[in-house]
Design a protein around this motif. Structure first.
Motif, PDB file in Angstrom:
ATOM      1  N   LYS A   2     -13.495 -49.582  52.992  1.00 27.34           N
ATOM      2  CA  LYS A   2     -12.110 -50.028  52.984  1.00 27.34           C
ATOM      3  C   LYS A   2     -11.457 -49.886  51.620  1.00 27.34           C
ATOM      4  O   LYS A   2     -12.006 -50.275  50.615  1.00 27.34           O
ATOM      5  CB  LYS A   2     -12.040 -51.482  53.453  1.00 27.34           C
ATOM      6  N   GLY A   3     -10.240 -49.324  51.627  1.00 25.38           N
ATOM      7  CA  GLY A   3      -9.444 -49.251  50.408  1.00 25.38           C
ATOM      8  C   GLY A   3      -9.602 -47.985  49.603  1.00 25.38           C
ATOM      9  O   GLY A   3      -8.640 -47.242  49.422  1.00 25.38           O
ATOM     10  N   TRP A   4     -10.777 -47.712  49.108  1.00 23.82           N
ATOM     11  CA  TRP A   4     -10.924 -46.633  48.137  1.00 23.82           C
ATOM     12  C   TRP A   4     -10.724 -45.256  48.738  1.00 23.82           C
ATOM     13  O   TRP A   4     -10.333 -44.325  48.032  1.00 23.82           O
ATOM     14  CB  TRP A   4     -12.287 -46.719  47.456  1.00 23.82           C
ATOM     15  N   LYS A   7      -7.064 -44.324  48.232  1.00 22.10           N
ATOM     16  CA  LYS A   7      -6.472 -44.812  46.984  1.00 22.10           C
ATOM     17  C   LYS A   7      -5.443 -43.855  46.399  1.00 22.10           C
ATOM     18  O   LYS A   7      -4.522 -44.279  45.716  1.00 22.10           O
ATOM     19  CB  LYS A   7      -7.563 -45.108  45.960  1.00 22.10           C
ATOM     20  N   ASP A   8      -5.560 -42.541  46.648  1.00 20.77           N
ATOM     21  CA  ASP A   8      -4.602 -41.575  46.118  1.00 20.77           C
ATOM     22  C   ASP A   8      -3.556 -41.156  47.148  1.00 20.77           C
ATOM     23  O   ASP A   8      -2.685 -40.341  46.851  1.00 20.77           O
ATOM     24  CB  ASP A   8      -5.343 -40.329  45.615  1.00 20.77           C
ATOM     25  N   LYS A  10      -0.372 -41.638  49.458  1.00 18.99           N
ATOM     26  CA  LYS A  10       0.876 -42.398  49.481  1.00 18.99           C
ATOM     27  C   LYS A  10       1.645 -42.226  50.798  1.00 18.99           C
ATOM     28  O   LYS A  10       2.622 -42.930  51.040  1.00 18.99           O
ATOM     29  CB  LYS A  10       1.778 -41.989  48.313  1.00 18.99           C
ATOM     30  N   ARG A  40       2.732 -52.048  54.369  1.00 14.11           N
ATOM     31  CA  ARG A  40       2.220 -51.694  53.041  1.00 14.11           C
ATOM     32  C   ARG A  40       3.052 -50.611  52.361  1.00 14.11           C
ATOM     33  O   ARG A  40       2.680 -50.098  51.313  1.00 14.11           O
ATOM     34  CB  ARG A  40       0.760 -51.268  53.155  1.00 14.11           C
ATOM     35  N   TYR A  42       3.740 -47.468  53.044  1.00 20.16           N
ATOM     36  CA  TYR A  42       3.371 -46.060  53.023  1.00 20.16           C
ATOM     37  C   TYR A  42       4.533 -45.253  53.594  1.00 20.16           C
ATOM     38  O   TYR A  42       5.276 -45.736  54.464  1.00 20.16           O
ATOM     39  CB  TYR A  42       2.135 -45.805  53.892  1.00 20.16           C
ATOM     40  N   GLN A 205      -1.009 -35.968  48.058  1.00 17.06           N
ATOM     41  CA  GLN A 205      -0.692 -37.388  48.222  1.00 17.06           C
ATOM     42  C   GLN A 205      -0.575 -37.790  49.689  1.00 17.06           C
ATOM     43  O   GLN A 205      -0.281 -38.940  49.988  1.00 17.06           O
ATOM     44  CB  GLN A 205       0.638 -37.716  47.520  1.00 17.06           C
TER      45      GLN A 205
END
Length: 261
Positions: A2-4, A7-8, A10, A40, A42, A205
């Motif tokens: 989760k998350g990582w 991370k880049d 968008k 969030r 995006y 991205q």
């Protein structure tokens, strides 16, 4: 996980049929996943190769399924084809499509049914594909018209099962006329370029979420994007295993995107 993983990232480009829904059935958890992307902040666009429905109809269907999506957030091949015609001075099109997708053409000043045909535009025309319609298209091509394919998918997942898409018929016209089609929909670079322009983001991205290894994953990789293949819709394990195209990630469904954010 989760998350990582994201991370880049968008923004996202998200396929519709096979990812948000199949037929009239909503993919479980899809509404919640889109809601989280919105929460969030995006950026995202819905990119579909559907050539049977105009954006107004697509939004209406999505709304009944519980999705809050605007026409401006949807990019389809007819929308891209309008821009292509304007950019290239095309004024008279022979449309080999079905459904109400014609509405997106009629909203454009570049669509006129009269006069010399300077482009043949073919999409998933369903029962409108027959000898007479294909032969009419062929004759226009032989008279100098350009062949424009709204998409070149081999098949799609209809409610009653896998069904032929536009690709086989585009190939037939290419073979007969000796012309190569300009592909407007996925996986063409032009289509993804337009979507990225709308997002205002670079390819690195953005991640493409889809159920097709060629049009979704292959198209995304061709322009430098990451890809997320879902195991819903037209996904077939053997097709993925036998493909030289490898997704960045594979998840069970759009609902599992939540675990990656």
């Amino acid at each position: 996980m989760k998350g990582w993983l994201m991370k880049d990232i968008k923004g996202f480009l998200i396929d519709l049929d096979g990812v948000l829904y199949v037929g009239d059935r909503v993919i479980e958890g899809a509404c919640e996943a889109i809601g989280l992307l919105r929460k969030r902040k995006y950026r995202y666009r819905f990119v579909s190769n559907t050539t049977r429905k105009c954006r107004r109809t697509i939004v209406g269907k999505l709304s009944k399924m519980g999705f809050v999506i605007s026409e401006e957030e949807i990019i389809t091949p007819p929308v891209a084809a309008n821009a292509y015609m304007k950019d290239n001075g095309k004024q008279h099109a022979y449309l080999l499509i079905t459904g109400d997708a014609v509405e997106d053409f009629e909203q454009s000043s570049c669509f006129t049914p009269e006069g010399r045909i300077d482009c043949v535009i073919i999409g998933d025309a369903g029962d409108k594909i027959n000898y007479a319609s294909l032969n009419t298209a062929f004759r226009h091509l032989m008279d100098g018209a350009e062949l424009i394919a709204l998409e070149k998918d081999r098949y799609w997942m209809a409610p009653e099962g896998l069904s032929l898409s536009a690709g086989p018929f585009v190939s037939a016209l290419e073979f007969a006329s000796g012309k190569n089609a300009t592909v407007i929909g996925k996986p063409s670079k032009a289509f993804f370029d337009r979507a990225l322009y709308d997002l205002g983001l670079r390819p690195d991205q953005v991640a493409m979420i889809g159920d097709d290894i060629i049009t979704d994953v292959g198209g995304a990789h061709g322009i430098g994007m990451k890809s997320i293949l879902v195991k819903t819709g037209k996904y077939r394990k053997d097709t993925v295993n036998n493909s030289l195209i490898k997704p960045t990630y594979i998840i069970e469904s759009l609902a599992h995107l939540i675990d990656m954010l």
